[in-house]
Scaffold this motif. Structure first.
Motif, short mmCIF file in Angstrom:
data_model
loop_
_atom_site.label_atom_id
_atom_site.label_comp_id
_atom_site.label_asym_id
_atom_site.label_seq_id
_atom_site.Cartn_x
_atom_site.Cartn_y
_atom_site.Cartn_z
N GLU A 259 0.83 -1.21 0.00
CA GLU A 259 0.00 0.00 0.00
C GLU A 259 0.86 1.25 0.00
OE1 GLU A 259 -2.68 0.44 3.33
OE2 GLU A 259 -3.32 2.42 2.61
N LEU A 260 0.52 2.15 -0.94
CA LEU A 260 1.27 3.40 -1.05
C LEU A 260 0.80 4.38 0.02
CD1 LEU A 260 3.24 5.02 -3.01
CD2 LEU A 260 1.16 5.96 -4.03
N ASP A 261 1.76 5.05 0.63
CA ASP A 261 1.42 6.16 1.52
C ASP A 261 1.26 7.36 0.59
OD1 ASP A 261 1.51 8.39 3.18
OD2 ASP A 261 2.64 7.28 4.71
N THR A 262 0.01 7.69 0.25
CA THR A 262 -0.24 8.68 -0.81
C THR A 262 0.27 10.07 -0.42
OG1 THR A 262 -2.47 8.90 0.06
CG2 THR A 262 -2.20 7.49 -1.87
N GLU A 263 0.22 10.33 0.87
CA GLU A 263 0.70 11.65 1.30
C GLU A 263 2.21 11.77 1.05
OE1 GLU A 263 -1.08 12.69 5.10
OE2 GLU A 263 0.68 14.00 5.39
N LYS A 264 2.94 10.70 1.42
CA LYS A 264 4.39 10.70 1.18
C LYS A 264 4.66 10.83 -0.31
CE LYS A 264 6.46 7.93 4.90
NZ LYS A 264 7.01 6.59 5.15
N PHE A 265 3.82 10.15 -1.11
CA PHE A 265 4.02 10.20 -2.56
C PHE A 265 3.86 11.64 -3.07
CE2 PHE A 265 2.34 9.78 -6.96
CZ PHE A 265 3.43 9.14 -7.54
N ASN A 266 2.81 12.33 -2.56
CA ASN A 266 2.60 13.73 -2.96
C ASN A 266 3.82 14.59 -2.65
OD1 ASN A 266 -0.84 13.46 -2.05
ND2 ASN A 266 -0.04 13.67 -4.12
N ASN A 267 4.49 14.25 -1.55
CA ASN A 267 5.64 15.06 -1.14
C ASN A 267 6.95 14.62 -1.76
OD1 ASN A 267 4.05 16.59 0.54
ND2 ASN A 267 4.24 15.13 2.24
N TRP A 268 6.91 13.46 -2.46
CA TRP A 268 8.15 12.85 -2.96
C TRP A 268 8.82 13.74 -4.00
CZ3 TRP A 268 8.81 8.50 -7.03
CH2 TRP A 268 10.10 7.97 -6.95
N ARG A 269 8.03 14.20 -4.93
CA ARG A 269 8.54 14.97 -6.07
C ARG A 269 7.56 16.09 -6.37
NH1 ARG A 269 11.07 11.01 -9.69
NH2 ARG A 269 12.90 10.40 -8.48
N PRO A 270 8.06 17.23 -6.77
CA PRO A 270 7.13 18.34 -7.06
C PRO A 270 6.05 17.95 -8.07
CG PRO A 270 9.43 19.01 -7.41
CD PRO A 270 9.46 17.60 -6.97
N GLU A 271 6.44 17.13 -9.09
CA GLU A 271 5.44 16.83 -10.12
C GLU A 271 4.31 15.93 -9.61
OE1 GLU A 271 8.70 15.82 -10.33
OE2 GLU A 271 8.90 14.00 -11.55
N TYR A 272 4.47 15.35 -8.42
CA TYR A 272 3.40 14.51 -7.89
C TYR A 272 2.60 15.21 -6.79
CZ TYR A 272 6.09 10.92 -10.31
OH TYR A 272 6.75 10.20 -11.26
N ALA A 273 2.90 16.49 -6.58
CA ALA A 273 2.24 17.20 -5.48
C ALA A 273 0.72 17.21 -5.64
CB ALA A 273 2.78 18.63 -5.40
N ASP A 274 0.28 17.31 -6.90
CA ASP A 274 -1.17 17.35 -7.13
C ASP A 274 -1.72 16.02 -7.61
OD1 ASP A 274 -0.87 20.10 -6.68
OD2 ASP A 274 -0.36 20.40 -8.81
N ALA A 275 -0.95 14.99 -7.46
CA ALA A 275 -1.42 13.69 -7.97
C ALA A 275 -2.74 13.32 -7.30
CB ALA A 275 -0.37 12.63 -7.68
N GLU A 276 -3.64 12.73 -8.12
CA GLU A 276 -4.91 12.24 -7.57
C GLU A 276 -4.91 10.73 -7.66
OE1 GLU A 276 -7.91 14.07 -9.93
OE2 GLU A 276 -7.16 16.08 -9.46
N PHE A 277 -5.68 10.13 -6.80
CA PHE A 277 -5.64 8.66 -6.72
C PHE A 277 -7.01 8.05 -6.90
CE2 PHE A 277 -2.32 10.52 -4.15
CZ PHE A 277 -1.19 9.89 -4.65
N ILE A 278 -7.06 6.95 -7.64
CA ILE A 278 -8.29 6.15 -7.69
C ILE A 278 -8.02 4.94 -6.81
CG2 ILE A 278 -9.90 4.90 -9.17
CD1 ILE A 278 -9.02 6.70 -11.47
N LEU A 279 -8.71 4.87 -5.68
CA LEU A 279 -8.39 3.87 -4.66
C LEU A 279 -9.26 2.63 -4.79
CD1 LEU A 279 -8.20 6.32 -1.60
CD2 LEU A 279 -6.35 5.61 -3.13
N GLU A 280 -8.77 1.52 -4.27
CA GLU A 280 -9.63 0.34 -4.11
C GLU A 280 -9.71 0.06 -2.62
OE1 GLU A 280 -7.87 -3.40 -5.61
OE2 GLU A 280 -6.06 -2.25 -6.07
N ASP A 281 -10.92 -0.14 -2.13
CA ASP A 281 -11.16 -0.32 -0.69
C ASP A 281 -10.43 0.73 0.14
OD1 ASP A 281 -12.59 -2.55 -1.45
OD2 ASP A 281 -10.82 -3.87 -1.27
#
Ligand code: ANZ
Length: 937
Positions: free
Chosen positions: A679-701
């Motif tokens: 499972e991805l920690d989406t918040e960490k992912f948003n902070n990983w790289r500037p280009e992912y700051a606004d990344a949106e996610f389609i989640l399952e469960d």
């Protein structure tokens, strides 16, 4: 009791350092054992958990050997010259020495954290001038040596000069570049310069014009094994063929010894095969062909002289010097165009591209000495200049490339072997293959035909039997900064060596790490890098006058120079008088066990064998082969993680829902996953790289699940696991055990951090065997038979596992033993002391802790390994079920030592048997020793 791995690790690492526990003495009565790791290149990325795999295995072995009473040499050092530090210097201006030092500091910290039993006082660094002084010294010895084929060894160049003075080249059998012929008088009357030029033809380190793999992107020459698919392995820059004056090492003088020596080595077969292939011995003949209307002759090397009746044309390498004289006027343009075209291809490309043959006709014709047929002479890039004579007699019916060539150019094909099943094989073994259309060879099989035709060739004086090796001399110059300077200066263009007293020739500082404007290597930028011959010192480059002050060599040595002999320096690393005292190299001898990666099969492991043989020839050491036993550890693979981006958006879809979208897989750092799950920690992912700051996610469960894949562990794949983190969380012992537990040492296997908790649980259980609650408690009572049996089963297994380098199965056996002992609530000293020793090579920190708690003051390292005693495994009493007509009636305990007749006698005399028999004799008594007794009534 709480198993506090952090304080245990720290405490014992400090103890080992303070007590110099692993410092190795050279003077002892103990037998020696030398365990070596391939020393690391200290890269900026630090170690990941894949790197220590081999080091852990060798460390276990080294520790085990200490328990067995050996004096173990187990050193570590750094292969610290190399390209990455230099490229970093080019980008940042940072001196490579600075980055190298920083990286080494980090490596050392990381390795110390894992608790390796290295003798740190013997550390060497190839980039340290106290080390490369001796690399340069060995270079001087090679320069001052030649290879005498008569004695089959390298000798002092003075001997060769003496031979020239007395006999010229008469009766000389030497390995050389060109066959030279001169008399003693001619030698003596030659100028100093000419004499030096002649000697270069024989020296083991020599300068000659060679075709090299030139990589403009890196500004240097590369070795064949540094090129992958025509591009530089490092950086992926294109590589071209270019002629340059280069230093070379005459490794070809040693081809046969390098080949034969493999027989004495306990190395993995694939590695030996790779070396054998690399050396590439072929036996055949050299045959000379006359050329029509020309005084020139074409010599070819062929492994199949038996096919000469089918030789219908000749092919020369485009670089063959004969091409010029054999090309007729009208063919010049075509030939020149072709030469220009092939100069862009590397040898590799030329050899691998078998499908697309190409070439050009010179206009000349050779004559087949056996058929008297005209053979048109072509050039083609499938013939290499550096192999054999750079020319072939083409036999299109029996050689695949010749066949393609003949088809393309419409040349004659004559079949001279019947039933030639495998035209590519040198020695086809089809029983039915015989010569046809070949006059006196007709009807003969391969071996007979080959010897007959060679004797005929020799009789007619048009050639001779010969052996060729594919291996070439090793190019030794690199146009780089961060390497050993070559201790040579130039006088009238001729190289002269610096005196030993001037070593080390220190690497000078430069302002720029790039080549100079004149295209000289980076050392051309040095301000203080010239040789004052009279005063024997390095002076300013401005003083060069070519009379008193001379230019120094500007290229540096290749990466393999230092690594070709570092194992000898560990024996005596601080010696300032010699590279290693002869008494010490005699004492330590060969490396008994060498562990490292298989990628060094034909580079490092051939070069170091070569230098070692050379050092032996010159009497500096006593062993022909450096590494007696070698093991290639497998790779630890990483579990890469990917996010799936919906094409053209900044939306990421969880793995389970991805099938409905067009997605792109993107590596994400495994540290962004939640606690070892997918499972991805989406918040960490948003902070990983500037280009992912606004990344949106389609989640399952409610979760974002990543795709996982097993790949090579590498920083570029974001799948590395840092051993430091594992040591902090689980302890060094857990890391060590887990790496071994992953699977057989030689195999590649994926890393899975979740797997660590199982091993950690084992360590806790093991530790707690020695405790009653929070109290350390062992009893002095004599252990039970059962307890001894568990212990000795373990000893037996671990000893055989370590002897077979099967470390993973030892770890499983530890787990079994500890579980069984725990069930018995074992706390007997006589069991637990031995257990601590057995576990200690694998998990030294916890073992030391328990050992000291058991009341010992010194390190556990030198406690004798427990001896296996068979008697504890013998089941002395067997409880037999005794059945009558298959029904069990009673049990009878008997000694396991009894023979079948003895058992029968006892069982028949038993009251309970009598009762069943009721006076009758049994029809049959079936006894399966140690199992059952069945009486048939
Ligand atoms: C005639 C012939 C007939 C060949 C036949 C082979 C098969 P190995 O085994 O690798 O040593 N050869 C010789 N020099 C060459 C060069 N410089 N570049 C490319 N090819 C070269 O291969 C030796 C064989 O490779 C030699 O034997 C020669 O072709 C070719 F049915 O000669 B043969």
């Amino acid at each position: 009791m709480f198993y506090d791995h952090q304080s245990i690790d720290k405490k014992w690492q400090k103890f080992w350092e303070e007590n110099q526990t692993y410092k190795t003495e050279n003077t002892t009565d103990k037998p020696k054992f030398y365990v070596l790791d391939m020393f690391p290149y200290p890269s900026g990325a630090g170690l990941h958990v894949g790197h220590p795999l081999g080091y852990i295995a060798s460390d276990i072995y080294a520790r085990y050997k200490r328990h067995q009473g050996y004096n173990v040499l187990h050193p570590i050092g750094y292969d610290s010259f190399g390209l990455p530090a230099e490229q970093y210097a080019i980008q940042t201006g940072q001196h490579p020495a600075v980055t190298t030092e920083e990286n080494i500091t980090r490596y050392e910290q990381q390795m110390r954290k894992i608790g390796f039993s290295f003798d740190w006082s013997r550390e060497v660094r190839t980039s340290d001038s106290s080390f490369y002084k001796w690399t340069q010294w060995i270079f001087l010895q090679l320069f001052d040596s030649w290879y005498n084929k008569t004695t089959d060894k390298a000798e002092d160049i003075k001997e060769l000069i003496r031979h020239f003075e007395n006999h010229g080249t008469q009766n000389l059998s030497a390995v050389q570049n060109d066959q030279l012929d001169f008399t003693a008088e001619e030698w003596k009357s030659a100028s100093e310069l000419d004499q030096q030029d002649i000697l270069l033809n024989y020296r083991l380190a020599y300068r000659a014009e060679t075709t090299v793999n030139w990589c403009p992107g890196l500004g240097t020459v590369l070795a064949n094994d540094e090129i992958k698919d025509g591009k530089s392995e490092r950086g992926g820059f294109p590589v071209f063929q270019k002629k340059m004056m280069q230093w070379s090492m005459r490794i070809t003088a040693y081809s046969e010894r390098l080949l034969q020596g493999l027989n004495s080595l306990d190395w993995p077969q694939p590695l030996k095969d790779a070396q054998e292939y690399w050396i590439g011995k072929s036996q055949g003949a050299q045959v000379t062909f006359g050329v029509e209307d020309s005084a020139e002759k074409i010599s070819v090397f062929t492994t199949r002289p038996d096919t000469i009746f089918g030789a219908t044309f000749m092919v020369l390498a485009p670089e063959n010097p004969l091409v010029k004289s054999l090309t007729i006027e009208s063919q010049k343009e075509e030939v020149e165009n072709y030469i220009e075209q092939t100069s862009k291809k590397t040898e590799r490309d030329r050899m691998s591209d078998v499908k697309n043959v190409s070439g050009a006709f010179t206009g000349s014709y050779a004559l087949n000495p056996f058929t008297n047929q005209e053979m048109p002479v072509y050039i083609s890039d499938y013939v290499l200049m550096g192999y054999g004579t750079g020319a072939v007699m083409a036999v299109p019916a029996h050689d695949e490339r010749d066949h393609r060539f003949a088809k393309k150019f419409g040349l004659t094909i004559i079949n001279v072997i019947e039933n030639d099943n495998d035209i590519q094989e040198e020695s086809f073994d089809s029983k039915d293959s015989v010569c046809v259309n070949s006059e006196f060879l007709n009807g003969l099989k391969y071996d007979d035909a080959k010897s007959l035709i060679i004797s005929e060739i020799e009789k007619r004086n048009i050639g001779h039997r010969t052996t060729n090796y594919r291996q070439r001399d090793a190019i030794f110059s690199r146009q780089r900064y961060w390497g050993e300077p070559v201790p040579v200066y130039y006088k009238e263009g001729m190289p002269y060596t610096l005196p030993v007293s001037a070593l080390p020739l220190e690497l000078p500082d430069v302002e720029k790490y790039l080549p100079t404007e004149d295209g000289d290597p980076p050392l051309g930028n040095a301000k203080n890098f010239a040789w004052d011959e009279a005063n024997q010192k390095i002076v300013s480059t401005d003083l060069i006058d070519d009379e008193k002050v001379f230019p120094l060599e500007l290229s540096t040595m290749p990466g393999w120079a230092g690594s070709s002999w570092y194992f000898l320096r560990y024996m005596d690393p601080k010696n300032e008088e010699v590279f290693t005292d002869k008494n010490l190299s005699d004492y330590w001898g060969q490396v008994d066990l060498y562990i490292g990666g298989s990628e060094h099969a034909t580079g490092h492991l051939l070069y170091s064998r070569f230098w070692n043989m050379f050092m032996k020839d010159r009497g500096y050491i006593d062993h022909e082969e450096p590494f007696k036993k070698l093991i290639n550890q497998g790779m630890i693979l990483g579990m890469s993680a990917y996010v799936l981006r919906i094409d053209g958006t900044n939306q990421f879809v969880s793995k389970g829902l991805a099938k409905d979208y067009q997605v792109q897989k993107i590596h994400v750092d495994v540290s962004l996953l939640k606690g070892g799950t997918d499972e991805l920690d989406t918040e960490k992912f948003n902070n990983w790289r500037p280009e992912y700051a606004d990344a949106e996610f389609i989640l399952e469960d409610g979760k974002y699940i990543c795709e996982r894949e097993v790949e090579k562990m590498s920083k570029s794949k974001y799948n590395v696991v840092n051993p430091d983190d594992i040591c902090d969380e689980y302890g060094a012992d857990c890391l060590r055990l887990y790496e071994m537990f992953l699977g057989p040492l030689e195999q590649s296997k994926p890393w899975n951090t979740q797997g660590l908790s199982g091993v950690y649980g084992f360590l806790k259980k093991f530790y707690n065997l020695y405790f009653n609650g929070d109290d350390f408690e062992v009893s002095e009572d004599e252990p039970s038979k059962q307890e001894y049996k568990i212990l000795h089963t373990l000893i037996k297994k671990v000893v055989s596992d370590i002897d077979n380098f099967s470390f993973n199965t030892s770890v499983s056996q530890f787990m079994i033993a500890v579980n069984e002992l725990q069930k018995l609530k074992t706390n007997k000293r006589n069991i637990l002391e031995s257990l601590a020793i057995i576990v200690s090579p694998y998990a030294p920190h916890v073992a030391e802790e328990l050992w000291s708690k058991l009341g010992h003051t010194g390190s556990i390292e030198f406690a004798p390994f427990p001896k296996f005693e068979e008697k504890f495994l013998i089941e002395d009493e067997i409880e037999y079920p005794v059945s009558f007509n298959g029904k069990m009636r009673f049990k009878l305990s008997l000694s396991a030592e009894l023979s079948v007749p003895e058992i029968q006698e006892i069982v028949l005399a038993d009251n309970r048997t009598m009762e069943q028999l009721q006076g009758n004799n049994p029809k049959k008594v079936i006894i399966v020793p140690k199992k059952i007794i069945n009486i048939v009534l």
